[in-house]
Design an enzyme around this catalytic site. Sequence first.
Site, PDB file in Angstrom:
ATOM      1  N   TYR B 290       0.425 -13.084   3.448  1.00 22.61           N
ATOM      2  CA  TYR B 290      -0.506 -12.380   4.339  1.00 22.61           C
ATOM      3  C   TYR B 290      -1.902 -12.982   4.212  1.00 22.61           C
ATOM      4  CZ  TYR B 290      -2.062  -8.493   7.249  1.00 22.61           C
ATOM      5  OH  TYR B 290      -2.562  -7.737   8.289  1.00 22.61           O
ATOM      6  N   TYR B 340      -3.830 -13.657  14.899  1.00 25.94           N
ATOM      7  CA  TYR B 340      -3.653 -12.466  14.065  1.00 25.94           C
ATOM      8  C   TYR B 340      -2.832 -11.446  14.821  1.00 25.94           C
ATOM      9  CZ  TYR B 340      -5.162  -8.069  11.766  1.00 25.94           C
ATOM     10  OH  TYR B 340      -5.222  -6.852  11.151  1.00 25.94           O
TER      11      TYR B 340
END
Lengths: 139, 389
Positions: B290, B340
């Site tokens: 992440y 994103y």
Amino acid sequence: MDLEKPLPSLQDADALQFWQAAKEHRLALQWCSTCKSFLYPPGPACALCGAIDIVYKDIGREVTGSLYSYIITHRAFVPGFATNVPYVVALAEINEACNMKLLANLINCAPEKVRIGMQLRMVWEDRTPEVTLPQWEPL
Amino acid sequence: MGKIHGRYAIVGVGMSPRSTNSGKTPLRMALEASRAALAEAGMHPTEVDCILSYHENDSCSGHWLATYLGTRASYYNDIYGGGGSTEVLIAEAIGLIEAGIAKTCLLFRSMNGRSGKRMGGGQTSRGNKVYGSPGAGFLVPYGVSTPGERYGFLAVRHMHETGLTQRDMGTVAVTLNENAQRNPAARFYGRPLTLERYLEEPYISFPFRKFDYCVETDEANAIIVTSAERARNCKTRPVYIKAITAHNATRHAHQYALPDILEVGGCFAAPRIFQDAEVSPSDIQVAAIYDCFTWVVLYQLEVYGFVKRGEAGAFAASGQLKIGGKLPINTAGGMLTEGYTHGMNNVIELVRQVRHDYEGASRQVPGCELGMSTGWGGPTSAGAMIVHN
């Protein structure tokens, strides 16, 4: 147009005593009688162990701390802070409260002078007639 | 979640077109991503009987999606959630199939993250009124509201304790940008980055500069999860889930009062995921780490035991995160340079790697069989998943 800086909510019953004490330039922190810890920020129960036997303890007017971590914000996203950049936000361990940490602006300190471990004192910012915020400055 | 080794699989992944101004509703983008995932799996929409999604009041509901896909789901759930929610929803899908409540689940994340509600700006005050999570009143009045500000306290402490540097963070930005140059659909495709250029940028909030932040994007992603049995009838090569877990640490403002503020969700998820998968970090051949911020990547490398405490910077600087290194990560460019989509796009790339979709191209991690994803939310929530082909 200058936007006003945000204020904490005085509607939060769990935090009210914290802000009432701050208005008198005193620090009051919740204390968990079960796990014997100071708590920050205030809440409806202990965030460390879940116990509900929490009471407020008066730490007093003379509060000092040691800088644990910090940020320096150069681009303001929160209303009212545009004229303050760059501003330092300090996370400091409170000497008088078993090193419980409290987050506030570090004022009267040039950003390049900020060092982890530096000694700080708590000062009080009367943001409005109703709301006073604890702040840090170099000792 | 107990032992599920190989009994469930990801059989389809899909993305909507990626842009800075989609001109579409999140519902339309979710439909595009879902139809792409169904098409590659060779599934008819009516084979999907469960829709799961996560959102931050910026998406559409699974019920709407099902309606326009032309399926009538028996179960749907839209959770309010941040990073790590992709793993949480895959775990939920497995649980639902295991319990016989659903047979095939479609998960999605859809957001006009650039042209609509932006995540990076912080949205916890209107005028001088603070709203949002309990504890926000102890952050926002001090000028702290964005993820970049909130994670900075952890990053500065981590730098202090381990000697991690800004150049180390820059290495992550440059490495992932190199990956973006192999992905024509990446936001930074055709826009290479050097470490010098990274360091020229002024701070937005110390210790983070512009290229430490991920790139807000308009996009939807979808993933289809089903049983290994049903996976055999799909067009794609199944990617089997070896283990999956999630864990929370201490919520929001309380995180900053912990004795060790670096005790994040991943610290709890890490031992569990490797124990359940019966593999060790050094067995992982490709990963989706992440990457909402460069520092978050470096810290998770230590949290999940890919490197020892204090060694993440040197690991990145020696090229180990690149294709050809010990742990190639975010090979599509990641959220830092591809776009994103709140973690789901990284999991999609992991699936494509483990399926060997890029065989023969420089983007393929040669021969990878075992991959891992990590999710980071808050930083007080984590998800982790290990997959194999």
